[in-house]
Design a protein around this motif. Structure first.
Motif, PDB file in Angstrom:
ATOM      1  N   TYR A  45      32.720   6.940  74.149  1.00 60.59           N
ATOM      2  CA  TYR A  45      32.878   7.362  75.485  1.00 60.59           C
ATOM      3  C   TYR A  45      34.104   6.792  76.032  1.00 60.59           C
ATOM      4  CZ  TYR A  45      27.962   8.364  74.923  1.00 60.59           C
ATOM      5  OH  TYR A  45      26.838   8.975  74.345  1.00 60.59           O
ATOM      6  N   GLN A  46      34.598   5.362  75.679  1.00 60.14           N
ATOM      7  CA  GLN A  46      35.658   4.929  75.997  1.00 60.14           C
ATOM      8  C   GLN A  46      37.020   5.521  75.407  1.00 60.14           C
ATOM      9  OE1 GLN A  46      35.849   2.234  78.312  1.00 60.14           O
ATOM     10  NE2 GLN A  46      37.872   2.648  78.147  1.00 60.14           N
ATOM     11  N   THR A  47      36.697   6.229  74.227  1.00 61.91           N
ATOM     12  CA  THR A  47      37.815   6.777  73.577  1.00 61.91           C
ATOM     13  C   THR A  47      38.163   7.912  74.452  1.00 61.91           C
ATOM     14  OG1 THR A  47      37.440   5.962  71.329  1.00 61.91           O
ATOM     15  CG2 THR A  47      38.414   8.074  71.422  1.00 61.91           C
ATOM     16  N   ALA A  48      37.302   8.774  74.892  1.00 59.42           N
ATOM     17  CA  ALA A  48      37.522   9.912  75.864  1.00 59.42           C
ATOM     18  C   ALA A  48      38.156   9.529  77.140  1.00 59.42           C
ATOM     19  CB  ALA A  48      35.992  10.716  76.140  1.00 59.42           C
ATOM     20  N   VAL A  49      37.778   8.371  77.405  1.00 56.88           N
ATOM     21  CA  VAL A  49      38.310   7.701  78.626  1.00 56.88           C
ATOM     22  C   VAL A  49      40.013   7.581  78.430  1.00 56.88           C
ATOM     23  CG1 VAL A  49      38.627   5.735  80.249  1.00 56.88           C
ATOM     24  CG2 VAL A  49      36.378   6.671  79.759  1.00 56.88           C
ATOM     25  N   GLU A  50      40.249   6.927  77.147  1.00 59.69           N
ATOM     26  CA  GLU A  50      41.610   6.794  76.958  1.00 59.69           C
ATOM     27  C   GLU A  50      42.403   7.898  76.727  1.00 59.69           C
ATOM     28  OE1 GLU A  50      42.815   3.716  77.209  1.00 59.69           O
ATOM     29  OE2 GLU A  50      40.862   2.675  77.701  1.00 59.69           O
ATOM     30  N   ILE A  51      41.787   8.971  76.198  1.00 62.13           N
ATOM     31  CA  ILE A  51      42.491  10.303  76.322  1.00 62.13           C
ATOM     32  C   ILE A  51      42.728  10.911  77.584  1.00 62.13           C
ATOM     33  CG2 ILE A  51      42.021  12.743  75.377  1.00 62.13           C
ATOM     34  CD1 ILE A  51      40.568  11.559  72.911  1.00 62.13           C
ATOM     35  N   SER A  52      41.880  10.543  78.440  1.00 62.81           N
ATOM     36  CA  SER A  52      41.880  11.105  79.658  1.00 62.81           C
ATOM     37  C   SER A  52      43.176  10.256  80.341  1.00 62.81           C
ATOM     38  CB  SER A  52      40.710  10.770  80.505  1.00 62.81           C
ATOM     39  OG  SER A  52      41.106  11.315  81.997  1.00 62.81           O
ATOM     40  N   LYS A  53      43.321   8.968  80.165  1.00 66.51           N
ATOM     41  CA  LYS A  53      44.450   8.136  80.587  1.00 66.51           C
ATOM     42  C   LYS A  53      45.870   8.429  80.078  1.00 66.51           C
ATOM     43  CE  LYS A  53      41.631   4.027  81.725  1.00 66.51           C
ATOM     44  NZ  LYS A  53      41.230   2.633  81.317  1.00 66.51           N
ATOM     45  N   SER A  54      45.746   8.914  78.810  1.00 70.11           N
ATOM     46  CA  SER A  54      46.778   9.458  78.215  1.00 70.11           C
ATOM     47  C   SER A  54      47.606  10.659  78.688  1.00 70.11           C
ATOM     48  CB  SER A  54      46.527   9.331  76.776  1.00 70.11           C
ATOM     49  OG  SER A  54      47.750   9.946  75.929  1.00 70.11           O
ATOM     50  N   GLY A  55      46.665  11.456  79.441  1.00 68.33           N
ATOM     51  CA  GLY A  55      47.060  12.902  79.725  1.00 68.33           C
ATOM     52  C   GLY A  55      47.085  13.042  81.186  1.00 68.33           C
ATOM     53  N   TRP A  56      46.312  12.222  81.934  1.00 68.31           N
ATOM     54  CA  TRP A  56      46.292  12.700  83.428  1.00 68.31           C
ATOM     55  C   TRP A  56      46.285  11.387  84.243  1.00 68.31           C
ATOM     56  CZ3 TRP A  56      43.615  14.758  79.444  1.00 68.31           C
ATOM     57  CH2 TRP A  56      43.550  16.256  79.581  1.00 68.31           C
ATOM     58  N   GLN A  57      47.254  11.318  85.098  1.00 67.19           N
ATOM     59  CA  GLN A  57      47.342  10.390  86.119  1.00 67.19           C
ATOM     60  C   GLN A  57      46.194  10.494  87.241  1.00 67.19           C
ATOM     61  OE1 GLN A  57      49.285   7.550  85.994  1.00 67.19           O
ATOM     62  NE2 GLN A  57      49.968   8.280  84.258  1.00 67.19           N
ATOM     63  N   SER A  58      45.877  11.834  87.577  1.00 67.25           N
ATOM     64  CA  SER A  58      44.816  12.046  88.522  1.00 67.25           C
ATOM     65  C   SER A  58      44.328  13.670  88.075  1.00 67.25           C
ATOM     66  CB  SER A  58      45.444  12.258  89.881  1.00 67.25           C
ATOM     67  OG  SER A  58      46.341  13.250  90.218  1.00 67.25           O
ATOM     68  N   ALA A  59      43.158  13.907  88.389  1.00 63.24           N
ATOM     69  CA  ALA A  59      42.834  15.187  88.257  1.00 63.24           C
ATOM     70  C   ALA A  59      41.578  15.649  89.176  1.00 63.24           C
ATOM     71  CB  ALA A  59      42.121  15.434  87.015  1.00 63.24           C
ATOM     72  N   ALA A  60      41.822  16.633  90.067  1.00 62.97           N
ATOM     73  CA  ALA A  60      40.981  17.195  90.978  1.00 62.97           C
ATOM     74  C   ALA A  60      39.472  17.449  90.218  1.00 62.97           C
ATOM     75  CB  ALA A  60      41.412  18.319  91.659  1.00 62.97           C
ATOM     76  N   THR A  61      39.578  17.843  89.062  1.00 63.00           N
ATOM     77  CA  THR A  61      38.229  18.295  88.398  1.00 63.00           C
ATOM     78  C   THR A  61      38.132  17.660  87.154  1.00 63.00           C
ATOM     79  OG1 THR A  61      38.170  20.504  89.307  1.00 63.00           O
ATOM     80  CG2 THR A  61      36.919  20.156  87.457  1.00 63.00           C
ATOM     81  N   VAL A  62      36.858  17.386  86.708  1.00 61.46           N
ATOM     82  CA  VAL A  62      36.630  16.478  85.497  1.00 61.46           C
ATOM     83  C   VAL A  62      35.451  17.252  84.764  1.00 61.46           C
ATOM     84  CG1 VAL A  62      35.381  14.630  84.296  1.00 61.46           C
ATOM     85  CG2 VAL A  62      37.348  14.283  85.867  1.00 61.46           C
ATOM     86  N   VAL A  63      35.684  17.699  83.414  1.00 62.91           N
ATOM     87  CA  VAL A  63      34.596  18.447  82.794  1.00 62.91           C
ATOM     88  C   VAL A  63      33.616  17.439  82.169  1.00 62.91           C
ATOM     89  CG1 VAL A  63      33.911  19.922  81.013  1.00 62.91           C
ATOM     90  CG2 VAL A  63      35.994  20.653  82.622  1.00 62.91           C
ATOM     91  N   LEU A  64      32.501  17.293  82.270  1.00 63.03           N
ATOM     92  CA  LEU A  64      31.529  16.228  81.634  1.00 63.03           C
ATOM     93  C   LEU A  64      30.606  17.031  80.423  1.00 63.03           C
ATOM     94  CD1 LEU A  64      30.722  13.452  82.151  1.00 63.03           C
ATOM     95  CD2 LEU A  64      28.765  14.110  83.654  1.00 63.03           C
ATOM     96  N   ALA A  65      30.566  16.213  79.448  1.00 64.76           N
ATOM     97  CA  ALA A  65      29.714  16.788  78.227  1.00 64.76           C
ATOM     98  C   ALA A  65      28.765  15.795  77.783  1.00 64.76           C
ATOM     99  CB  ALA A  65      30.668  17.322  77.349  1.00 64.76           C
ATOM    100  N   LYS A  66      27.934  16.153  77.043  1.00 68.05           N
ATOM    101  CA  LYS A  66      26.819  15.117  76.436  1.00 68.05           C
ATOM    102  C   LYS A  66      27.603  14.573  75.341  1.00 68.05           C
ATOM    103  CE  LYS A  66      22.197  14.918  74.342  1.00 68.05           C
ATOM    104  NZ  LYS A  66      21.047  15.721  74.005  1.00 68.05           N
TER     105      LYS A  66
END
Length: 595
Positions: A36-57
């Motif tokens: 879960y935290q790795t997915a967060v770090e990936i997000s931080k690496s690619g996006w400063q902001s995002a209007a939409t987030v895709v959420l998966a199990k």
């Protein structure tokens, strides 16, 4: 009563070690404490902001497999959550991104209504894409993506779909799922409207019968997931000279990372935890940068070295100089002891199996030294225990830009590229064959080391005791590894014999002599009896002036009488005593015996 009495030479020996070349490719890691935290770090690496987030199990893959192309089309990172509650790190990342919309992948059976409620309470708009099963969910996702093509992957496994996900996302092609033998109706309804379908996987993964129901097909498949990954990267080319790397043994990191890879027009390479499979090795040379998803619990330092082109001359049980402490613990487990070294770093001692005895030097959470006199070294040049000295020197001289060495008794000291040194030990009584290797990073003082002198000069008796005990215990381990390599049983530690040995070392220091017989005329056997040792056969080795347990062990190996004690088949117990100070700095005594 059988008695063995042997004297040892006084010797001063240098020790130092290693060899490497520079990195061929740069390596980065994007990692968190869990998926879960790795997915967060990936997000931080690619996006400063995002209007939409895709959420998966985060605990299962089916509903999320087809999510990459949709997330890319929305310029949305993929985050993961627990099934029943919104993961806190994911919640905080949604807030950081200032997202206003959440696309949930899967029905309430995948991500609960409770999670959706938590998101709504954050003021977010929810769009859920689900279905009765994974195939219907993928089909419903595909309806959101306008394309004349579709990619077909086996819906019962994740690697093929995730390997193709960056290409599919970048090119706006939906991923549909199928059973191996049967094309689900939900998938067929979408696929039949496409002018071309791309199948990933051989017929053992997606059967010929499924292909026959599809339009204008092209298939990319290999012998396994890694071979398929290779073929996809070669045939469905991304333009970046870098590649993202994820474990092929779990879906989570590759799923979250597929969109970031697509944003950078880069492929994803799948690897095993501790190995780069041959198909991936084949293509890795064309990339000059790798970004690894996950920590070493997912992908080890060994894989990192391989991808970087780090030409490690020596590897000891999958450990090399420069590896992380975490990699060592993950690979070897917790050490039996952590011994203080004369250089100030800690030796992690692994002695559970003397056939694989290893000492790993750790400083600042990094491997700075390696030693073993067991037959578990691997070398690119074929340098191994048992190799004749002249051949070992020739091989070592052939490594690096500035091969050089000098000899110290039965050691050769090699410096390669001013980066590392290799102290290689030989056994003159075993055809001058290579008997041990010590590797030490360039940052470590190659000789005595200021830390060693500081300890000897220190009034801190606790620190001296710590180093003394380290030398004594290591000497037992080195003796046992040497014995086991020669087909003998290891010796057990005996406290009474150790007490006698320690008294003798201290007596030689205090009264400034070097002999088996003390100034009072007592020989080793009388001193052992005075300490309560009951024996039928006994022997003693003594030494002075050696800097540590490795050096003194090598000295004893190369002195015939002392070697006979080390390999005495009658002996079952050993006690060792070390004392610091006096004319020679360090005094050693080994007392061997059989009850």
């Amino acid at each position: 009563m059988k008695k063995i009495l042997v004297l040892i030479i006084i010797s001063f020996i240098f020790s130092f070690t290693f060899l490497e070349t520079t990195l061929a490719a740069s390596i980065e890691r994007i990692k968190g404490s869990d998926r879960y935290q790795t997915a967060v770090e990936i997000s931080k690496s690619g996006w400063q902001s995002a209007a939409t987030v895709v959420l998966a199990k985060g605990s299962d893959f089916p509903d999320a497999l087809a999510g990459g192309p949709l997330a890319y089309s929305l310029d949305a990172p993929i985050l993961l959550t627990n099934e029943m509650t919104l993961t806190e790190s994911t919640k905080q990342e949604i807030l950081r991104l200032k997202a206003s919309n959440i696309v949930i992948l899967g029905s309430e059976g995948a991500i609960s209504k409770q999670v959706e409620t938590s998101l709504r309470n954050m003021g977010l708009t929810i769009d859920r894409i689900g279905g009765k099963h994974r195939f219907e969910t993928a089909a419903n996702i595909a309806k959101r993506i306008s394309s004349s093509k579709a990619i077909i992957a086996n819906g019962r496994n994740f690697p093929d779909a995730l390997a193709v996900a960056p290409y599919a996302a970048k090119n706006g092609i939906p991923i549909l799922l199928t059973e191996k033998e049967v094309l689900p109706d939900a998938t067929h309804q979408i696929a039949k409207s496409k002018s071309q379908t791309i199948i990933v996987g051989k017929e053992g993964v997606v059967a010929k019968g499924v292909e026959d129901r599809l339009t204008n097909t092209v298939r990319y498949g290999g012998n396994d997931r890694y071979h398929t990954n290779q073929i996809i990267s070669e045939k469905l080319v991304m333009s970046a000279s870098k590649a993202y790397v994820a474990t092929g043994e779990n879906f989570a990191d590759a799923l979250s990372g597929s969109v970031l890879a697509a944003k950078n027009d880069a492929t994803i390479l799948l690897v095993q935890k501790s190995n780069v499979p041959t198909p991936i090795k084949t293509i890795s040379s064309k990339y000059d940068q790798f970004i690894i998803y996950g920590g070493i619990g997912a992908i080890s330092d060994q894989v990192q070295r391989t991808l970087a082109g780090y030409q490690t001359e020596f590897v000891l049980q999958n450990i090399a100089i420069g590896d992380t402490e975490q990699h060592v613990l993950s690979t070897l487990g917790q050490p039996a002891r952590k011994d203080l070294s004369r250089h100030g770093f800690n030796w992690y001692i692994y002695n559970k199996d003397y056939k694989k005895y290893i000492q790993v030097g750790i400083k600042n959470s990094k491997v700075v030294a390696l030693y073993s006199n067991s037959d578990s070294w691997e070398s690119n040049s074929g340098i191994k225990l048992g190799l004749k000295r002249s051949l070992a020197i020739a091989k070592l001289d052939a490594i690096g830009e500035k091969p050089s060495y000098f000899s110290l008794d039965y050691q050769t000291y090699h410096v390669i590229n001013d980066e590392y040194s290799a102290n290689v030990f030989y056994d003159q009584h075993d055809n001058e064959s290579l008997s041990a290797i010590l590797l030490v990073e360039k940052s470590i003082d190659p000789f005595i080391g200021s830390n060693y002198s500081d300890i000897l000069d220190s009034t801190n008796t606790s620190l001296k005791d710590q180093l003394r005990i380290s030398f004594e215990k290591q000497n037992l381990d080195l003796t046992n590894a040497y014995r086991v390599r020669h087909g003998l049983k290891p010796l057990a530690w005996d406290n009474q014999a150790a007490t006698a040995a320690r008294k003798h070392s201290l007596d030689m220091l205090t009264r400034n002599y070097f002999d088996h017989v003390n100034p009072d005329g007592k020989d080793p056997f009388e001193r052992m009896e005075d300490s309560g040792v009951v024996f039928r056969a006994a022997g003693e080795n003594i030494a002075a002036g050696y800097y540590d347990a490795i050096d003194v062990h090598d000295g004893w190996v190369n002195s015939l009488g002392h070697r006979e004690n080390l390999l005495g088949s009658d002996y079952t117990y050993l006690g060792i005593g070390v004392a610091f100070g006096g004319e020679y700095g360090t005094y050693y005594t080994q007392n061997f015996f059989m009850k």
